[in-house]
Design a protein around this motif. Sequence first.
Motif, PDB file in Angstrom:
ATOM      1  N   PHE A 134      18.754   2.522  -8.535  1.00  0.00           N
ATOM      2  CA  PHE A 134      19.450   1.240  -8.416  1.00  0.00           C
ATOM      3  C   PHE A 134      20.292   0.960  -9.656  1.00  0.00           C
ATOM      4  CE2 PHE A 134      19.717  -3.350  -9.028  1.00  0.00           C
ATOM      5  CZ  PHE A 134      20.235  -3.762  -7.813  1.00  0.00           C
ATOM      6  N   ASN A 135      19.700   1.153 -10.831  1.00  0.00           N
ATOM      7  CA  ASN A 135      20.427   0.884 -12.075  1.00  0.00           C
ATOM      8  C   ASN A 135      21.630   1.809 -12.230  1.00  0.00           C
ATOM      9  OD1 ASN A 135      18.708  -1.178 -12.893  1.00  0.00           O
ATOM     10  ND2 ASN A 135      17.292   0.244 -13.865  1.00  0.00           N
ATOM     11  N   ALA A 136      21.481   3.072 -11.804  1.00  0.00           N
ATOM     12  CA  ALA A 136      22.598   4.007 -11.903  1.00  0.00           C
ATOM     13  C   ALA A 136      23.693   3.671 -10.896  1.00  0.00           C
ATOM     14  CB  ALA A 136      22.109   5.436 -11.685  1.00  0.00           C
ATOM     15  N   ARG A 137      23.290   3.392  -9.679  1.00  0.00           N
ATOM     16  CA  ARG A 137      24.267   3.150  -8.604  1.00  0.00           C
ATOM     17  C   ARG A 137      25.154   1.953  -8.890  1.00  0.00           C
ATOM     18  NH1 ARG A 137      27.651   1.668  -5.970  1.00  0.00           N
ATOM     19  NH2 ARG A 137      28.001   1.687  -3.715  1.00  0.00           N
ATOM     20  N   TYR A 138      24.618   0.933  -9.537  1.00  0.00           N
ATOM     21  CA  TYR A 138      25.382  -0.281  -9.775  1.00  0.00           C
ATOM     22  C   TYR A 138      25.863  -0.405 -11.221  1.00  0.00           C
ATOM     23  CZ  TYR A 138      23.902  -1.436  -5.110  1.00  0.00           C
ATOM     24  OH  TYR A 138      23.706  -1.401  -3.750  1.00  0.00           O
ATOM     25  N   SER A 139      25.889   0.726 -11.926  1.00  0.00           N
ATOM     26  CA  SER A 139      26.537   0.799 -13.233  1.00  0.00           C
ATOM     27  C   SER A 139      27.751   1.701 -13.085  1.00  0.00           C
ATOM     28  CB  SER A 139      25.575   1.372 -14.285  1.00  0.00           C
ATOM     29  OG  SER A 139      24.441   0.549 -14.430  1.00  0.00           O
ATOM     30  N   ALA A 140      28.885   1.265 -13.605  1.00  0.00           N
ATOM     31  CA  ALA A 140      30.128   2.011 -13.374  1.00  0.00           C
ATOM     32  C   ALA A 140      30.978   2.058 -14.636  1.00  0.00           C
ATOM     33  CB  ALA A 140      30.928   1.379 -12.235  1.00  0.00           C
ATOM     34  N   PHE A 141      31.813   3.100 -14.687  1.00  0.00           N
ATOM     35  CA  PHE A 141      32.793   3.256 -15.762  1.00  0.00           C
ATOM     36  C   PHE A 141      34.048   3.855 -15.151  1.00  0.00           C
ATOM     37  CE2 PHE A 141      34.711   5.875 -19.198  1.00  0.00           C
ATOM     38  CZ  PHE A 141      34.982   4.848 -20.096  1.00  0.00           C
ATOM     39  N   ARG A 142      35.170   3.239 -15.408  1.00  0.00           N
ATOM     40  CA  ARG A 142      36.442   3.659 -14.808  1.00  0.00           C
ATOM     41  C   ARG A 142      36.356   3.695 -13.286  1.00  0.00           C
ATOM     42  NH1 ARG A 142      39.417   8.349 -18.485  1.00  0.00           N
ATOM     43  NH2 ARG A 142      39.870   6.998 -20.271  1.00  0.00           N
TER      44      ARG A 142
END
Length: 377
Positions: A134-142
């Motif tokens: 969950f934390n990875a899926r909703y963390s973004a860059f560019r």
Amino acid sequence: MQGASQQTVEPVPPAPAAAGAPSERVLALEFSGSAREYFRVWAVNLCLTLLTLGVFSAWAKVRKKRYFYAHTRLVGTPFQYLAQPLPILKGRIIAAVVFVVYYLSSHYFTSVMPYVLAAGAALAPWVVVRSAAFNARYSAFRNMTFQFGARYLDAAKTIYAWGLVAVLVVGSMFNWWGNPWFGVAAFGVFSLAFPWWIKRLKHFLVSHTGFGGEHGELSATGGQFFAVYFKAGLIIAGAAFATGLLVAASAQVAGTRPYAFLLAMLPAYAGYVLAFAFVQAHLANLVWNHTRLGPLRFQSTLRARGLAKLYVTNALGILGTLGLLIPWAVVRTLRYRAENMRVLLDGELDAFNAGAASAVRAAGAEVGEFFDLDLSL
């Protein structure tokens, strides 16, 4: 603050040299948040959470994370937090139900407590996987999100390495703890194996985390993790020895100086803070300095004494203002960590390619946070 410590930082493994490859360069990483700005976010979150009896906490989490992500920039580009409050609220409701079941079984229905522990042991791998996903899926860059591709069995193999946790759970079900030798043996074995267990967990989290088609790699060894905990143990042992000497001396003057005993305990408090800061700083350095993500590698230069000084001044500020300086403490901690982190690029950021990402339920993440599980890198 950084110059206050002269402790050795874990060495950064050299990047592999390739013929014709461009030279490695440092990418600018900065945290631009301010205590004044975050105070407004924090104050609104606190007031609305109290007024709604905790319901607004899901919205508060999103507002807080979006502020921190937006003020953390790599080469001038801010990170993004994409989660929505409603899935987080549903996850927190599930977490609250789990906590109520645990509380009732531990205080009122103790006969079912072993079975609740067994169910919790079966649930733990799911919590780890769903929380990280969950934390990875909703963390973004560019505009590209991170991914976490592990499964339940992968987490179960990592968490229950060598069967130690399973033995402890089964022992509680059959009251093996009534035998003091079992307790001593279990504690001793688990203490010695703990650094290698932490290494397995960190390796699991790093190796299954991906971004733009690249997956993380962690090259740190179990022996390096053991060295960190062993040195922290020496700090605690030294503090305990000094405390014992002062307590013995204070016993002779306790009648005339009632606060002598409390003063004699100061080395114990100082030793605990320094040992905790030592573990936090050196584990972070060890993991980051041995992590690679495609063309990226990292260099963390946290210092134990600098981190301990940060913890002490933060605690004194929060206590002295009855909690009003919590935003100040949070912001200066994040800034200190960002100032001691370097991102090294061997190639181009264009090497990361966007890929499909699936939505992940928030329940696992909120159960993990509810029970204060540290699943961060």
